[in-house]
Design a protein around this motif. Structure first.
Motif, PDB file in Angstrom:
ATOM      1  N   UNK A  45     -21.386  47.144  40.775  1.00  0.00           N
ATOM      2  CA  UNK A  45     -21.103  46.344  41.971  1.00  0.00           C
ATOM      3  C   UNK A  45     -21.985  45.097  42.007  1.00  0.00           C
ATOM      4  N   UNK A  46     -23.251  45.245  41.630  1.00  0.00           N
ATOM      5  CA  UNK A  46     -24.203  44.123  41.620  1.00  0.00           C
ATOM      6  C   UNK A  46     -24.117  43.294  40.333  1.00  0.00           C
ATOM      7  N   UNK A  47     -23.262  43.730  39.418  1.00  0.00           N
ATOM      8  CA  UNK A  47     -23.154  43.079  38.102  1.00  0.00           C
ATOM      9  C   UNK A  47     -24.505  43.032  37.383  1.00  0.00           C
ATOM     10  N   UNK A  48     -25.254  44.099  37.568  1.00  0.00           N
ATOM     11  CA  UNK A  48     -26.544  44.245  36.891  1.00  0.00           C
ATOM     12  C   UNK A  48     -26.300  44.827  35.500  1.00  0.00           C
ATOM     13  N   UNK A  49     -27.179  44.539  34.563  1.00  0.00           N
ATOM     14  CA  UNK A  49     -26.972  45.005  33.190  1.00  0.00           C
ATOM     15  C   UNK A  49     -27.077  46.519  33.066  1.00  0.00           C
ATOM     16  N   UNK A  50     -26.220  47.050  32.206  1.00  0.00           N
ATOM     17  CA  UNK A  50     -26.188  48.487  31.913  1.00  0.00           C
ATOM     18  C   UNK A  50     -26.188  48.645  30.402  1.00  0.00           C
TER      19      UNK A  50
END
Length: 189
Positions: A45-50
């Motif tokens: 949702x936050x477009x944070x890296x995974x």
């Protein structure tokens, strides 16, 4: 320049562990995979890296050989398009991989670590993250382990192993957090 978002490191959420359970091995924290799914949803949702870490066994009888059913990732933790999968062959996601290079190239300094098992690949990856200077956060309710027999023949329940591993890592190598705390920190940004 804005501070990069933390990266989620999902370690070895593979079907081999389901096979171990089916064969009679007992684990703690049965809700861990559900918590991992919540973390994945929040980071997406936050477009944070995974970064998805996958273990590839090297011994002929390993449950984690690519040719065996245990190598597959559990559906709840499967990567989506664009999310990198890093294959490791030892118990640290940093050894023999380009994980550190990718993190540094992206300016990522904070790692949120979850997966399996608490006292093996999660612990080793977390220790190395701390030693490499990352701000590591280990999500206590998004990891699990299994009962073990020690070298002295004593039985050690998964809950005790999990708790001791978190105690060993706390403060020196990582901050121990919960899924709710991680998700709340996103809401505060």
């Amino acid at each position: 320049m804005p501070v990069p978002l933390p990266a989620l490191i999902v370690v070895d959420v593979q079907r081999a562990f389901d096979e171990w359970e089916a064969a009679g091995k007992r684990r703690n924290n049965p809700e861990a995979v559900a918590r991992i799914a919540e973390l994945l949803a929040a980071f997406r949702t936050k477009r944070a890296p995974i970064f998805h870490i996958r273990h590839e066994g090297t011994k002929p009888n390993s449950s984690f050989l690519p040719s065996r059913s245990g190598y597959a990732v559990k559906d709840e933790a499967r990567e989506q398009d664009g999310e990198p999968v890093i294959v490791k062959r030892v118990n640290s996601a940093f050894i023999g991989t380009d994980l550190e290079t990718r993190l540094r190239a992206s300016g990522i300094t904070t790692l949120v670590i979850c997966g399996a098992t608490t006292n093996h690949c999660v612990e080793t990856t977390t220790r190395m993250a701390g030693n490499l200077g990352f701000d590591a956060r280990l999500v206590r309710d998004a990891t699990w382990t299994f009962d073990r027999i020690g070298p002295d023949g004593d039985a050690h329940p998964a809950e005790a192993i999990h708790a001791m591993t978190l105690s060993n890592l706390n403060g020196e190598f990582a901050r121990i957090v919960t899924t709710d705390e991680v998700i709340a920190s996103f809401a505060a940004k």
